[in-house]
Design an enzyme around this catalytic site. Structure first.
Site, PDB file in Angstrom:
ATOM      1  N   SER A  32      -9.972 -39.422  19.675  1.00 56.05           N
ATOM      2  CA  SER A  32     -10.396 -38.557  18.577  1.00 56.05           C
ATOM      3  C   SER A  32      -9.555 -38.806  17.338  1.00 56.05           C
ATOM      4  O   SER A  32      -9.937 -38.434  16.237  1.00 56.05           O
ATOM      5  CB  SER A  32     -10.293 -37.087  18.987  1.00 56.05           C
ATOM      6  OG  SER A  32      -8.969 -36.763  19.292  1.00 56.05           O
ATOM      7  N   HIS A  77     -16.346 -41.249  21.309  1.00 60.33           N
ATOM      8  CA  HIS A  77     -15.655 -39.958  21.290  1.00 60.33           C
ATOM      9  C   HIS A  77     -16.527 -38.912  21.973  1.00 60.33           C
ATOM     10  O   HIS A  77     -17.502 -38.445  21.403  1.00 60.33           O
ATOM     11  CB  HIS A  77     -15.330 -39.570  19.835  1.00 60.33           C
ATOM     12  CG  HIS A  77     -14.588 -38.287  19.724  1.00 60.33           C
ATOM     13  ND1 HIS A  77     -14.618 -37.506  18.596  1.00 60.33           N
ATOM     14  CD2 HIS A  77     -13.788 -37.633  20.597  1.00 60.33           C
ATOM     15  CE1 HIS A  77     -13.872 -36.424  18.790  1.00 60.33           C
ATOM     16  NE2 HIS A  77     -13.370 -36.480  19.993  1.00 60.33           N
ATOM     17  N   GLU A  84     -19.663 -39.449  19.579  1.00 63.65           N
ATOM     18  CA  GLU A  84     -19.518 -40.205  18.339  1.00 63.65           C
ATOM     19  C   GLU A  84     -19.231 -41.656  18.730  1.00 63.65           C
ATOM     20  O   GLU A  84     -18.228 -41.938  19.383  1.00 63.65           O
ATOM     21  CB  GLU A  84     -18.360 -39.658  17.495  1.00 63.65           C
ATOM     22  CG  GLU A  84     -18.663 -38.315  16.850  1.00 63.65           C
ATOM     23  CD  GLU A  84     -17.505 -37.766  16.022  1.00 63.65           C
ATOM     24  OE1 GLU A  84     -17.734 -37.285  14.914  1.00 63.65           O
ATOM     25  OE2 GLU A  84     -16.347 -37.812  16.492  1.00 63.65           O
ATOM     26  N   ASN A 135     -14.306 -33.965  13.684  1.00 59.83           N
ATOM     27  CA  ASN A 135     -12.968 -33.445  13.412  1.00 59.83           C
ATOM     28  C   ASN A 135     -12.664 -33.387  11.923  1.00 59.83           C
ATOM     29  O   ASN A 135     -11.924 -32.532  11.466  1.00 59.83           O
ATOM     30  CB  ASN A 135     -11.910 -34.290  14.126  1.00 59.83           C
ATOM     31  CG  ASN A 135     -11.720 -33.816  15.556  1.00 59.83           C
ATOM     32  OD1 ASN A 135     -12.022 -32.664  15.877  1.00 59.83           O
ATOM     33  ND2 ASN A 135     -11.233 -34.685  16.415  1.00 59.83           N
TER      34      ASN A 135
END
Lengths: 296, 310
Positions: free
Chosen positions: A118, A139, A151, A189
């Site tokens: 991440s 991810h 992701e 994020n």
């Protein structure tokens, strides 16, 4: 389409990913350095599947079939039949890169090496491998068996073939994938930063209290959880380290600057639910929130 | 039916256990420390939805068309006579509820005024001034304060005591909670009257400090801004950004879809106000977002046709 998958690292994410793969009736080689870690991972998967049985989502036979697909391994060369590799070891550039370098020697030529990260640039992990074009980011979100999103991160050297194989593999696992350029925080994020950052500023400026901000976030904006409840759940230390890492990677961009409140709470050992105290307090035994009106 | 009768149920709702107004007030009290002066400073005239000659209380709405329409529908459903004055663009007659009428001058006996201009400062100033001179001093003026603080708006008028700020954006008329920003001039009576008005619409008041963007809009607009920066850097396609935020962290909407709901121009106006107010780089508006606000639907097609789309 895929028959043998390798998952490296049997932590929370590794175990979750292995479970996802096994549920697709696909053999998964789960690697970690010792049997204790592997046994713990399999126990965790068992417990999760048991809950699915209790909820009537699975039959006990199906559970056995899933568990049958999981092959714990402590010897890396045993993973050689793997057609797709997902590495999910600790978030440390050197450890990850080293792992993939060793894996590159084990698997057949041209097998995709996906890294579940991440916060570490995929491009950096790929550097130093013989075939960096085969390295891609994947991810997953925690808990992996439940969260639908993956992701898929395209590193600077990731080839189109590798990217396509990874996107196909994600949909084979029943996930929705989004393709992302290798930039700090990828999408989720990164775009989520202001949710915490602005909330902290609002409270820091005494514009509203912690529970007011949470209520407004839920009742006006429609979020499932307010930012402070969510930070307590994630862990204030974890949240701070993600923010700090993005702030550093973006060369000190002010939008990502960590808030002094976060640092102070980490220094005080108020890390959220896991320490029974964060922005709210939680009962030591019932783990329920203790409502203290007027306290912020 | 007297207006008194009409008002009583509203008050009743305000005091009902679920929507207790005191809770909102109590929560806001600590936040009030640094800025707000004690509300009991002057012998201000009592402000409340006014007892008027007509039986039904009048809500006077001014400002942006689509937003005014949402509040008109919500208030008409709760028994208000809604008067639209200086609403631009004027909603279609067919879209308006029966109890709504369009007036050429501010209704002199309006019980409460709701001013929902979001970004046009000059228009807001004109409207607020006109409302202040037309309405009885006992009727509160609730004015959207997302881009201009409530205290600044109060400074434009004589009846400073009766103006409070609020967060008014598309879809906000139907939420359970509303953010209200009192000013240094607001006496308790004004807040009680405003609380009773919102309670009559079924909304609970959350008193927060008077700062541009207030709480929810500031958070949502910064999420959208961050998404626009990511898009500008070609991190992912806009639809993928929306999908990722909904599936990855369960957001109610993806940031771009959210910007469409709230109005791209409103989002940019709020961010620009934050940037101007704080003079911090943190609130710098993504240049792409500004263009999206100007280009309307055009930007989506443009991005989809982009040869670089990953």
């Amino acid at each position: 389409m895929f028959k043998y998958i390798a998952v490296i690292g049997a932590g929370t994410m590794g175990a979750g990913i292995a479970q996802v793969v096994a549920q697709m009736k696909c053999d998964v080689y789960l690697y970690d350095v010792n049997d204790t870690l592997l046994r713990r991972a399999v126990e965790r998967i068992k417990a999760d599947l048991k809950r699915a049985v209790q909820k009537g989502l699975m039959t006990p036979e199906e559970v056995l079939a899933v568990l049958d697909h999981i092959r714990p391994k402590t010897h890396l060369p045993d993973m050689s039949p793997a057609e797709f590799v997902i590495e999910a070891v600790t978030e440390d550039l050197r450890v990850k890169r080293d792992m993939l370098r060793r894996m590159e020697e084990v698997v057949k030529q041209g097998v995709v090496l996906a890294t579940n990260t991440s916060s570490i640039p995929v491009t950096a992990i790929a550097a130093g491998l013989k075939q960096p074009s085969k390295v891609v980011g994947m991810h997953f979100f925690n808990p992996a068996p439940i969260m639908k999103l993956v992701e898929v991160v395209r590193g600077d050297r990731t080839s189109d073939d590798t990217l396509k194989t990874t996107v196909d593999f994600a949909s084979f696992l029943g996930k929705t994938s989004v393709t992302v350029k290798d930039t700090p925080g990828f999408i989720v994020n990164r775009v989520a930063r202001p949710y915490y950052g602005e909330a902290l500023r609002i409270v820091g400026e005494n514009l509203a209290t912690v529970d007011q901000v949470d209520r407004i976030a839920r009742e006006v904006a429609g979020f499932a959880m307010g930012p402070f409840e969510l930070m307590d759940l994630i862990g204030i230390d974890v949240n701070l380290s993600v923010t700090q890492s993005m702030y550093d990677q973006f060369g000190g961009e002010p939008r990502y600057r960590p808030h002094p409140i976060q640092k102070r709470m980490v220094d005080a050992g108020k890390l959220g639910r896991k320490t029974n105290e964060g922005f709210y307090r939680y009962d030591e035994f019932s783990k329920k929130r203790i409502d203290e009106p007027g306290r912020s | 039916m007297t207006s008194n009768k009409e008002r009583t149920p509203a008050r009743g709702v305000a005091k009902a256990p679920k929507r207790k107004e005191p809770a909102g007030k109590k929560k806001a009290a600590p936040a009030a420390r640094p800025v707000r002066t004690t509300p009991s400073k002057a012998p201000t005239p009592e402000v409340k939805p006014r007892a008027s000659a007509t039986a039904i209380p009048v809500l006077l709405l001014s400002g942006e068309g689509s937003l005014a329409l949402e509040y008109a529908v919500a208030a008409a459903a709760k028994g208000y006579a809604v008067h639209l004055w200086n609403v631009d663009p004027l909603p279609a007659k067919s879209a308006l509820p029966q109890q709504a009428s369009i007036v050429a001058t501010p209704t002199a006996n309006a019980a409460v005024a709701l001013e929902v201009t979001i970004s046009d400062r000059a228009a807001k100033q004109r409207n607020v001034k006109a409302l202040d001179s037309a309405l009885p001093t006992t009727s509160p003026i609730i004015s959207s304060s997302l881009t201009v603080t409530a205290v600044e708006q109060a400074s434009w008028i004589v009846g400073k005591h009766r103006l409070v700020g609020c967060a008014a954006l598309p879809t906000y008329a139907s939420k359970l909670t509303v953010e209200v920003a009192p000013t240094v001039f607001s006496p308790r009576q004004t807040l009680e009257a405003v609380g009773a008005f919102y309670a009559s619409l079924g909304q609970r008041m959350e008193l927060v400090q008077d700062r541009v963007g207030l709480v929810s809009a500031r958070i949502i607009c910064q999420l959208i801004n961050e998404a626009a920066f990511a898009l500008q850097e070609d991190v992912a396609r806009p639809e993928d950004v929306d999908t990722a935020m909904q599936l990855g962290v369960n957001y109610p909407h993806g940031p771009f879809a959210w910007a469409d709901i709230l109005g791209m121009r409103n989002v940019v106006a709020i961010l620009q106000a934050l940037h101007a107010d704080y003079a911090e780089e943190r609130y710098r508006v993504s240049p792409l977002l500004r263009q999206m606000a100007l280009g309307g639907e055009w930007w989506r097609r443009q991005l989809e046709q982009s040869p670089k789309g990953m």
